[in-house]
Design a protein around this motif. Structure first.
Motif, PDB file in Angstrom:
ATOM      1  N   UNK A  91      -9.967   9.042  12.485  1.00  0.00           N
ATOM      2  CA  UNK A  91      -9.351   9.316  11.162  1.00  0.00           C
ATOM      3  C   UNK A  91     -10.244   8.803  10.029  1.00  0.00           C
ATOM      4  N   UNK A  92     -11.420   9.414   9.880  1.00  0.00           N
ATOM      5  CA  UNK A  92     -12.414   8.865   8.953  1.00  0.00           C
ATOM      6  C   UNK A  92     -12.010   8.923   7.484  1.00  0.00           C
ATOM      7  N   UNK A  93     -11.256   9.944   7.103  1.00  0.00           N
ATOM      8  CA  UNK A  93     -10.811  10.030   5.707  1.00  0.00           C
ATOM      9  C   UNK A  93      -9.848   8.872   5.406  1.00  0.00           C
ATOM     10  N   UNK A  94      -8.882   8.686   6.282  1.00  0.00           N
ATOM     11  CA  UNK A  94      -7.897   7.616   6.081  1.00  0.00           C
ATOM     12  C   UNK A  94      -8.564   6.239   6.131  1.00  0.00           C
ATOM     13  N   UNK A  95      -9.517   6.068   7.047  1.00  0.00           N
ATOM     14  CA  UNK A  95     -10.227   4.785   7.150  1.00  0.00           C
ATOM     15  C   UNK A  95     -11.000   4.489   5.862  1.00  0.00           C
ATOM     16  N   UNK A  96     -11.688   5.519   5.377  1.00  0.00           N
ATOM     17  CA  UNK A  96     -12.465   5.390   4.140  1.00  0.00           C
ATOM     18  C   UNK A  96     -11.556   4.919   2.990  1.00  0.00           C
ATOM     19  N   UNK A  97     -10.422   5.577   2.838  1.00  0.00           N
ATOM     20  CA  UNK A  97      -9.517   5.230   1.735  1.00  0.00           C
ATOM     21  C   UNK A  97      -8.872   3.860   1.930  1.00  0.00           C
ATOM     22  N   UNK A  98      -8.553   3.550   3.180  1.00  0.00           N
ATOM     23  CA  UNK A  98      -7.955   2.243   3.461  1.00  0.00           C
ATOM     24  C   UNK A  98      -8.951   1.127   3.140  1.00  0.00           C
ATOM     25  N   UNK A  99     -10.216   1.340   3.455  1.00  0.00           N
ATOM     26  CA  UNK A  99     -11.229   0.319   3.141  1.00  0.00           C
ATOM     27  C   UNK A  99     -11.429   0.195   1.627  1.00  0.00           C
ATOM     28  N   UNK A 100     -11.282   1.290   0.886  1.00  0.00           N
ATOM     29  CA  UNK A 100     -11.290   1.186  -0.581  1.00  0.00           C
ATOM     30  C   UNK A 100     -10.156   0.271  -1.039  1.00  0.00           C
ATOM     31  N   UNK A 101      -8.953   0.493  -0.502  1.00  0.00           N
ATOM     32  CA  UNK A 101      -7.797  -0.326  -0.890  1.00  0.00           C
ATOM     33  C   UNK A 101      -8.043  -1.804  -0.571  1.00  0.00           C
TER      34      UNK A 101
ATOM     35  N   UNK B  67      -7.406 -11.413  -5.706  1.00  0.00           N
ATOM     36  CA  UNK B  67      -6.292 -11.107  -4.814  1.00  0.00           C
ATOM     37  C   UNK B  67      -5.731  -9.721  -5.130  1.00  0.00           C
ATOM     38  N   UNK B  68      -5.691  -8.888  -4.094  1.00  0.00           N
ATOM     39  CA  UNK B  68      -5.165  -7.529  -4.244  1.00  0.00           C
ATOM     40  C   UNK B  68      -3.660  -7.590  -4.027  1.00  0.00           C
ATOM     41  N   UNK B  69      -2.898  -7.256  -5.062  1.00  0.00           N
ATOM     42  CA  UNK B  69      -1.440  -7.309  -4.932  1.00  0.00           C
ATOM     43  C   UNK B  69      -0.883  -5.955  -4.512  1.00  0.00           C
ATOM     44  N   UNK B  70      -1.577  -4.874  -4.896  1.00  0.00           N
ATOM     45  CA  UNK B  70      -1.130  -3.551  -4.455  1.00  0.00           C
ATOM     46  C   UNK B  70      -2.291  -2.568  -4.471  1.00  0.00           C
ATOM     47  N   UNK B  71      -2.103  -1.473  -3.716  1.00  0.00           N
ATOM     48  CA  UNK B  71      -3.131  -0.441  -3.659  1.00  0.00           C
ATOM     49  C   UNK B  71      -2.505   0.911  -3.361  1.00  0.00           C
ATOM     50  N   UNK B  72      -3.299   1.954  -3.563  1.00  0.00           N
ATOM     51  CA  UNK B  72      -2.779   3.301  -3.427  1.00  0.00           C
ATOM     52  C   UNK B  72      -3.772   4.172  -2.666  1.00  0.00           C
TER      53      UNK B  72
ATOM     54  N   UNK C  27      -4.695  -1.237  -6.953  1.00  0.00           N
ATOM     55  CA  UNK C  27      -4.112  -0.897  -8.247  1.00  0.00           C
ATOM     56  C   UNK C  27      -3.716  -2.148  -9.034  1.00  0.00           C
ATOM     57  N   UNK C  28      -3.682  -3.291  -8.391  1.00  0.00           N
ATOM     58  CA  UNK C  28      -3.338  -4.532  -9.079  1.00  0.00           C
ATOM     59  C   UNK C  28      -4.102  -5.694  -8.442  1.00  0.00           C
TER      60      UNK C  28
ATOM     61  N   UNK D  46       0.853  -1.196   0.000  1.00  0.00           N
ATOM     62  CA  UNK D  46       0.000   0.000   0.000  1.00  0.00           C
ATOM     63  C   UNK D  46       0.884   1.239   0.000  1.00  0.00           C
ATOM     64  N   UNK D  47       0.682   2.069  -1.001  1.00  0.00           N
ATOM     65  CA  UNK D  47       1.431   3.323  -1.077  1.00  0.00           C
ATOM     66  C   UNK D  47       0.501   4.458  -0.653  1.00  0.00           C
ATOM     67  N   UNK D  48       0.953   5.266   0.312  1.00  0.00           N
ATOM     68  CA  UNK D  48       0.154   6.396   0.797  1.00  0.00           C
ATOM     69  C   UNK D  48       0.845   7.682   0.372  1.00  0.00           C
TER      70      UNK D  48
END
Ligand SMILES: [Zn+2]
Length: 301
Positions: A150-160, A133-138, A123-124, A100-102
């Motif tokens: 940290x609702x913004x970060x949680x939201x994005x992390x759950x997308x990943x 299978x999720x190999x990578x995310x951003x 992303x892959x 995971x790239x932040x």
């Protein structure tokens, strides 16, 4: 990702055609198919996630935070911690090769007069058996979160992690982030189900056709690793009426990757064969052992 799916679909179709063409010639009929029965996820998974059964290969997931102000680093790390406390997931920082790239270095986006809180997603993705299978995310953390959680970060992390938006304004996956939102219980439950499965390979037969014409044996064999980890070297053994006939070394295969083996006109010493057995040997721990043997029996005998 789409290309991978297209290739898989093509290989599958090609495999079906091969068996169709050979079938009218062959006195031996395919008698076994793999059945991955150790994982029967609930149906609602496909609704909550972009695709069904999306997960990283392992419950331990690496990340790297690139050029973010301290406040956003803290927010992201808090989001990791919240999920670690609710699920089997573990997030750990690495210097390179992160899953995971932040990032924070993008200007704010305004859409329809509303702030889009940020952006995140896989992303892959590789299709592997029943898993996507999720190999990578951003994650792009654009907006400052003014909430205690940290609702913004949680939201994005759950997308990943593969989760889609929710229509419930109180859910953290609602498209517009608010401070009173919480993580859905169904999200936590699905993460617990998905990551309860060990990160193991699952090498198995996908499709087999074989024919003995006169005294000559030919076969088309396709194998695939439909598990959650790279499969180790294995041996494919072929037996004719329980007598060892051929042995072929199968190399390591990445998640979702397969091999096609074509054997043409190998001399058979036996005069009459009524059963051909294909087995995968020297496999260590796997998600499922029932797809490691296939038996073809003659229709004629
Ligand atoms: Zn979103």
């Amino acid at each position: 990702m789409q290309l991978t799916l297209k290739i898989l679909a093509f290989l599958f179709t090609a495999g079906l055609l091969v068996s169709y063409w050979l079938f009218p010639l062959t006195p031996l009929e395919f008698g076994a198919k793999y059945n991955n029965s150790n994982f029967n996820p609930s149906n609602e998974s496909s609704g909550m996630q972009f695709y069904s059964n999306m997960r990283f290969p392992d419950r331990r997931i690496s990340y790297r935070i690139e050029r973010c102000p301290l406040q956003k680093v803290n927010e992201m790390e808090q989001a990791f911690e919240i999920l670690e406390n609710l699920t089997p997931l573990e997030f750990y920082p690495v210097e390179q090769g992160e899953q995971i790239k932040v990032m924070c270095n993008s200007s704010n986006k305004v859409e329809g007069g509303l702030f889009i809180a940020g952006e995140g997603g896989p992303t892959n993705i590789t299709k592997s058996g029943k898993f996507n299978v999720i190999l990578s995310g951003k994650i792009l953390l654009i907006r400052e979160s003014k909430c205690a959680r940290p609702n913004v970060a949680l939201h994005e992390l759950l997308h990943v992690l593969g989760f889609n938006h929710s229509t419930n304004p109180r859910n953290v996956m609602y498209p517009i982030v608010r401070c009173d939102q919480t993580i859905g219980k169904d999200v936590v439950q699905l993460l617990n189900e998905l990551y309860a499965i060990e990160s193991l390979p699952d090498l198995g037969f996908e499709n087999i056709s074989a024919v003995i014409e006169g005294r000559y044996f030919s076969a088309n064999i396709s194998l695939r690793n439909i598990g959650l980890a790279k499969s180790e070297k294995a041996n494919l053994k072929i037996y004719l009426d329980n007598e060892s006939f051929k042995e072929i070394e199968i190399p390591e295969l990445d998640i979702g990757h397969g091999r096609k083996i074509v054997l043409k006109n190998f001399y058979v010493r036996k005069f009459k064969v009524s059963e051909i057995k294909f087995t995968l040997e020297h496999l260590k721990e796997e998600l499922n052992k029932t797809n490691n043997e296939a038996i073809l029996r003659s229709e004629v005998n």
